[in-house]
Design a protein around this motif. Structure first.
Motif, PDB file in Angstrom:
ATOM      1  N   ASP A 291      41.158  26.929  38.211  1.00  0.00           N
ATOM      2  CA  ASP A 291      40.239  28.043  38.418  1.00  0.00           C
ATOM      3  C   ASP A 291      40.758  29.271  37.680  1.00  0.00           C
ATOM      4  OD1 ASP A 291      38.369  29.837  39.224  1.00  0.00           O
ATOM      5  OD2 ASP A 291      38.693  29.582  41.374  1.00  0.00           O
ATOM      6  N   LEU A 292      40.027  29.685  36.661  1.00  0.00           N
ATOM      7  CA  LEU A 292      40.454  30.836  35.866  1.00  0.00           C
ATOM      8  C   LEU A 292      40.535  32.104  36.700  1.00  0.00           C
ATOM      9  CD1 LEU A 292      41.066  32.000  33.015  1.00  0.00           C
ATOM     10  CD2 LEU A 292      38.601  32.360  32.763  1.00  0.00           C
ATOM     11  N   ARG A 293      39.709  32.213  37.736  1.00  0.00           N
ATOM     12  CA  ARG A 293      39.710  33.425  38.563  1.00  0.00           C
ATOM     13  C   ARG A 293      41.070  33.663  39.216  1.00  0.00           C
ATOM     14  NH1 ARG A 293      35.139  32.527  42.781  1.00  0.00           N
ATOM     15  NH2 ARG A 293      36.539  30.757  43.140  1.00  0.00           N
ATOM     16  N   ALA A 294      41.768  32.566  39.580  1.00  0.00           N
ATOM     17  CA  ALA A 294      43.071  32.711  40.230  1.00  0.00           C
ATOM     18  C   ALA A 294      44.101  33.328  39.295  1.00  0.00           C
ATOM     19  CB  ALA A 294      43.555  31.346  40.720  1.00  0.00           C
ATOM     20  N   LEU A 295      43.926  33.122  37.980  1.00  0.00           N
ATOM     21  CA  LEU A 295      44.865  33.689  37.018  1.00  0.00           C
ATOM     22  C   LEU A 295      44.548  35.140  36.680  1.00  0.00           C
ATOM     23  CD1 LEU A 295      45.187  30.693  34.521  1.00  0.00           C
ATOM     24  CD2 LEU A 295      46.763  31.333  36.357  1.00  0.00           C
ATOM     25  N   LEU A 296      43.283  35.521  36.770  1.00  0.00           N
ATOM     26  CA  LEU A 296      42.889  36.871  36.368  1.00  0.00           C
ATOM     27  C   LEU A 296      42.808  37.848  37.530  1.00  0.00           C
ATOM     28  CD1 LEU A 296      40.087  36.065  33.745  1.00  0.00           C
ATOM     29  CD2 LEU A 296      42.541  36.371  33.393  1.00  0.00           C
ATOM     30  N   ALA A 297      42.608  37.363  38.748  1.00  0.00           N
ATOM     31  CA  ALA A 297      42.444  38.251  39.899  1.00  0.00           C
ATOM     32  C   ALA A 297      43.631  39.197  40.116  1.00  0.00           C
ATOM     33  CB  ALA A 297      42.171  37.435  41.155  1.00  0.00           C
ATOM     34  N   PRO A 298      44.897  38.755  39.919  1.00  0.00           N
ATOM     35  CA  PRO A 298      46.022  39.687  40.141  1.00  0.00           C
ATOM     36  C   PRO A 298      46.014  40.908  39.232  1.00  0.00           C
ATOM     37  CG  PRO A 298      46.802  37.418  40.148  1.00  0.00           C
ATOM     38  CD  PRO A 298      45.385  37.377  39.696  1.00  0.00           C
ATOM     39  N   HIS A 299      45.233  40.900  38.170  1.00  0.00           N
ATOM     40  CA  HIS A 299      45.155  42.087  37.315  1.00  0.00           C
ATOM     41  C   HIS A 299      44.422  43.239  38.005  1.00  0.00           C
ATOM     42  CE1 HIS A 299      46.905  40.558  33.652  1.00  0.00           C
ATOM     43  NE2 HIS A 299      46.096  39.507  33.640  1.00  0.00           N
ATOM     44  N   ALA A 300      43.575  42.922  38.973  1.00  0.00           N
ATOM     45  CA  ALA A 300      42.750  43.950  39.599  1.00  0.00           C
ATOM     46  C   ALA A 300      43.615  44.985  40.302  1.00  0.00           C
ATOM     47  CB  ALA A 300      41.780  43.311  40.586  1.00  0.00           C
ATOM     48  N   GLY A 301      43.246  46.230  40.183  1.00  0.00           N
ATOM     49  CA  GLY A 301      43.987  47.319  40.814  1.00  0.00           C
ATOM     50  C   GLY A 301      43.243  48.619  40.680  1.00  0.00           C
ATOM     51  N   ALA A 302      43.970  49.707  40.871  1.00  0.00           N
ATOM     52  CA  ALA A 302      43.331  51.020  40.824  1.00  0.00           C
ATOM     53  C   ALA A 302      42.751  51.325  39.456  1.00  0.00           C
ATOM     54  CB  ALA A 302      44.352  52.089  41.217  1.00  0.00           C
ATOM     55  N   LYS A 303      43.396  50.809  38.400  1.00  0.00           N
ATOM     56  CA  LYS A 303      42.943  51.111  37.049  1.00  0.00           C
ATOM     57  C   LYS A 303      42.193  49.957  36.390  1.00  0.00           C
ATOM     58  CE  LYS A 303      44.762  55.236  36.816  1.00  0.00           C
ATOM     59  NZ  LYS A 303      43.900  56.434  36.692  1.00  0.00           N
ATOM     60  N   VAL A 304      42.113  48.821  37.066  1.00  0.00           N
ATOM     61  CA  VAL A 304      41.471  47.648  36.492  1.00  0.00           C
ATOM     62  C   VAL A 304      40.460  47.092  37.493  1.00  0.00           C
ATOM     63  CG1 VAL A 304      41.777  45.338  35.535  1.00  0.00           C
ATOM     64  CG2 VAL A 304      43.519  47.077  35.139  1.00  0.00           C
ATOM     65  N   SER A 305      39.204  47.026  37.076  1.00  0.00           N
ATOM     66  CA  SER A 305      38.154  46.439  37.903  1.00  0.00           C
ATOM     67  C   SER A 305      37.910  45.000  37.440  1.00  0.00           C
ATOM     68  CB  SER A 305      36.862  47.249  37.782  1.00  0.00           C
ATOM     69  OG  SER A 305      37.068  48.578  38.227  1.00  0.00           O
ATOM     70  N   PHE A 306      37.746  44.127  38.414  1.00  0.00           N
ATOM     71  CA  PHE A 306      37.596  42.693  38.100  1.00  0.00           C
ATOM     72  C   PHE A 306      36.291  42.181  38.698  1.00  0.00           C
ATOM     73  CE2 PHE A 306      38.724  38.175  39.239  1.00  0.00           C
ATOM     74  CZ  PHE A 306      38.597  37.697  37.940  1.00  0.00           C
ATOM     75  N   ALA A 307      35.417  41.669  37.839  1.00  0.00           N
ATOM     76  CA  ALA A 307      34.142  41.100  38.274  1.00  0.00           C
ATOM     77  C   ALA A 307      34.125  39.622  37.916  1.00  0.00           C
ATOM     78  CB  ALA A 307      32.981  41.818  37.600  1.00  0.00           C
ATOM     79  N   GLU A 308      33.787  38.791  38.908  1.00  0.00           N
ATOM     80  CA  GLU A 308      33.868  37.349  38.717  1.00  0.00           C
ATOM     81  C   GLU A 308      32.639  36.681  39.316  1.00  0.00           C
ATOM     82  OE1 GLU A 308      36.465  35.339  41.669  1.00  0.00           O
ATOM     83  OE2 GLU A 308      37.163  37.381  42.083  1.00  0.00           O
ATOM     84  N   PRO A 309      32.349  35.432  38.893  1.00  0.00           N
ATOM     85  CA  PRO A 309      31.270  34.676  39.535  1.00  0.00           C
ATOM     86  C   PRO A 309      31.660  34.282  40.951  1.00  0.00           C
ATOM     87  CG  PRO A 309      31.804  33.792  37.369  1.00  0.00           C
ATOM     88  CD  PRO A 309      32.898  34.739  37.744  1.00  0.00           C
ATOM     89  N   GLY A 310      30.691  33.916  41.740  1.00  0.00           N
ATOM     90  CA  GLY A 310      30.979  33.507  43.107  1.00  0.00           C
ATOM     91  C   GLY A 310      31.540  32.117  43.220  1.00  0.00           C
ATOM     92  N   ALA A 311      31.404  31.295  42.168  1.00  0.00           N
ATOM     93  CA  ALA A 311      31.892  29.919  42.175  1.00  0.00           C
ATOM     94  C   ALA A 311      33.120  29.801  41.283  1.00  0.00           C
ATOM     95  CB  ALA A 311      30.796  28.967  41.691  1.00  0.00           C
ATOM     96  N   PRO A 312      33.956  28.772  41.496  1.00  0.00           N
ATOM     97  CA  PRO A 312      35.141  28.584  40.657  1.00  0.00           C
ATOM     98  C   PRO A 312      34.771  28.453  39.181  1.00  0.00           C
ATOM     99  CG  PRO A 312      35.271  27.177  42.589  1.00  0.00           C
ATOM    100  CD  PRO A 312      33.894  27.773  42.591  1.00  0.00           C
ATOM    101  N   VAL A 313      35.586  29.032  38.319  1.00  0.00           N
ATOM    102  CA  VAL A 313      35.418  28.916  36.868  1.00  0.00           C
ATOM    103  C   VAL A 313      36.492  27.946  36.387  1.00  0.00           C
ATOM    104  CG1 VAL A 313      35.352  30.131  34.675  1.00  0.00           C
ATOM    105  CG2 VAL A 313      34.575  31.275  36.761  1.00  0.00           C
ATOM    106  N   LEU A 314      36.114  26.690  36.223  1.00  0.00           N
ATOM    107  CA  LEU A 314      37.088  25.641  35.953  1.00  0.00           C
ATOM    108  C   LEU A 314      37.267  25.427  34.456  1.00  0.00           C
ATOM    109  CD1 LEU A 314      36.060  22.993  38.651  1.00  0.00           C
ATOM    110  CD2 LEU A 314      37.816  24.760  38.785  1.00  0.00           C
TER     111      LEU A 314
END
Length: 421
Positions: A291-314
């Motif tokens: 799931d690509l979302r699991a690798l990119l989600a930790p980037h989210a923070g005060a200066k980084v907004s993260f928008a993802e689909p509701g389903a796994p991105v395999l």
């Protein structure tokens, strides 16, 4: 943690061994079988016209037995040895020289076929395919002398057939030699390409870890002062030397103008953590979907907004790791070149035929020509960490940057059958 990111992983290369001459061996096998059947059919059809039909029949039994035990010998170059070719040509020569002893003089004068008939050409062509045009020329000359001796004169049709076999064997032998030279050139080119891709992969890992750590040590050392300043100076020197080494080894290949933000110098803690998880994805046994979302989600923070689909991105583990590494490199550029107050956005889109990740910031943008200058200076964040990764995945990295209005990097990875699930 940085060491974990750069640990060496086996390169998944699929080497395909090709042989342009193999179809010729298959064709020769088929020709020899059909030609032997044709010679036997000619003998059966003209049985009563032979002066000594039993003698001719004995040779046909020899030819049939020889073919039965050796038809596989011309299936490949490895099986077709020089000793076999000599004996094979000897069987043909014996049949040619035996013809005047078993056939009538009238049939020979009228241009009747020899006992092996067109099967002789198969023995000659075996020499041409195995050893090239020189072997073919010698073998066809020997067969030609035997045919003229059988006829007892330089008859027009005999000379015509001899020259036809000679030209065919020389031409096929020459084609085989050219094909082998082309195969060697292609194999060498594939080896160079594979080695270049491996160097690029290692350079990306070095850029994402060692170079950025050295740059961080240099800045922190200068800020602290004292002995730390000397340590920072040494780290800076090593960074420059390592960048020069990487750029000199890869710059010769050339990828055209860079198409993304300038490579960064700092390695945030979040990037190291995500790189470790990406390495786990790449080392996943069997390259299972990740799931690509699991690798990119930790980037989210005060200066980084993260928008993802509701389903796994395999994606396959290796592809997900490389795409996450490219996103990390793009965010490094935002942090290092857009300023501390810059805001970044990550958008993940999961389409049927591709996965698209867009990294956008509201920084000052990239001055015209800065990307090319960065690559010449050995700062390969775009050339390797972003564009190189996407190129290896069969994807693309497109950049849109307007001075004063920020930068947008679109990373597109096409889906294959494996990750379409």
């Amino acid at each position: 943690m940085a060491q974990r990111q750069v640990r060496e992983r086996p390169v998944r290369e699929r080497v395909v061994r090709m042989s342009v001459e193999q179809p010729l061996w298959r064709a020769l096998t088929g020709y020899r079988i059909l030609a032997a059947l044709y010679a036997i059919a000619l003998y059966a059809h003209g049985y009563h016209e032979y002066e000594h039909p039993l003698g001719a029949g004995a040779y046909m039994l020899l030819l049939a037995g020889w073919m039965a035990f050796t038809w596989r010998m011309v299936a490949s170059a490895e099986r077709c040895t020089k000793r076999f070719l000599i004996v094979d040509l000897g069987v043909a020569i014996v049949g040619i020289l035996l013809t005047p002893l078993v056939d009538t003089h009238e049939r020979i004068v009228d241009g009747g076929p020899t006992l092996p008939s067109i099967w002789t050409a198969g023995a000659v062509l075996g020499f041409a395919i195995k050893g090239g045009w020189r072997w073919g020329a010698v073998a066809s000359a020997v067969a030609g002398v035997a045919n003229i001796a059988e006829r007892g004169a330089f008859a027009q049709n005999t000379v015509h057939n001899v020259l036809l076999v000679w030209v065919a064997s020389v031409a096929i032998g020459y084609v085989v030699e050219v094909a082998r030279a082309s195969e060697r050139t292609l194999a060498r080119a594939l080896q160079i390409e594979a080695a270049t891709r491996e160097r690029e992969r290692l350079a990306r890992d070095i850029h994402d870890s060692v170079l950025q750590v050295l740059a961080m040590v240099q800045r922190r050392g200068v800020a602290i002062g004292g002995d730390a300043a000397e340590l920072g100076r040494m780290a800076g020197e090593q960074e420059v030397a390592l960048r020069t080494l990487i750029s000199s080894g890869l710059g010769q290949r050339g990828h055209g103008p860079a198409a993304g933000p300038v490579g960064g110098d700092a390695l945030p803690v979040a990037t190291v953590r995500i790189a470790g998880r990406a390495a786990d994805a790449a080392d996943d046994p069997g390259d299972e979907p990740y799931d690509l979302r699991a690798l990119l989600a930790p980037h989210a923070g005060a200066k980084v907004s993260f928008a993802e689909p509701g389903a796994p991105v395999l994606l396959p583990g290796s592809a997900a790791a490389e795409l996450a590494g490219a996103v990390s490199a793009a965010l490094d550029n935002v942090r290092n070149h857009a300023g501390d107050d810059a805001q970044a956005w990550i958008l993940v889109e999961d389409e049927p035929d591709a996965v698209i990740v867009t990294v956008r910031d509201d920084g000052p943008g990239i001055p015209e020509g800065r990307l090319a200058d960065a690559e010449r200076e050995g700062r390969l964040g775009v050339a390797l960490s972003i564009r190189g990764r996407l190129r290896d995945l069969g994807g693309s990295a497109d950049l849109v940057s307007v001075p004063g209005q920020g930068t947008e990097v679109e990373l597109r990875v096409p889906r294959g059958r494996k990750d379409a699930s």
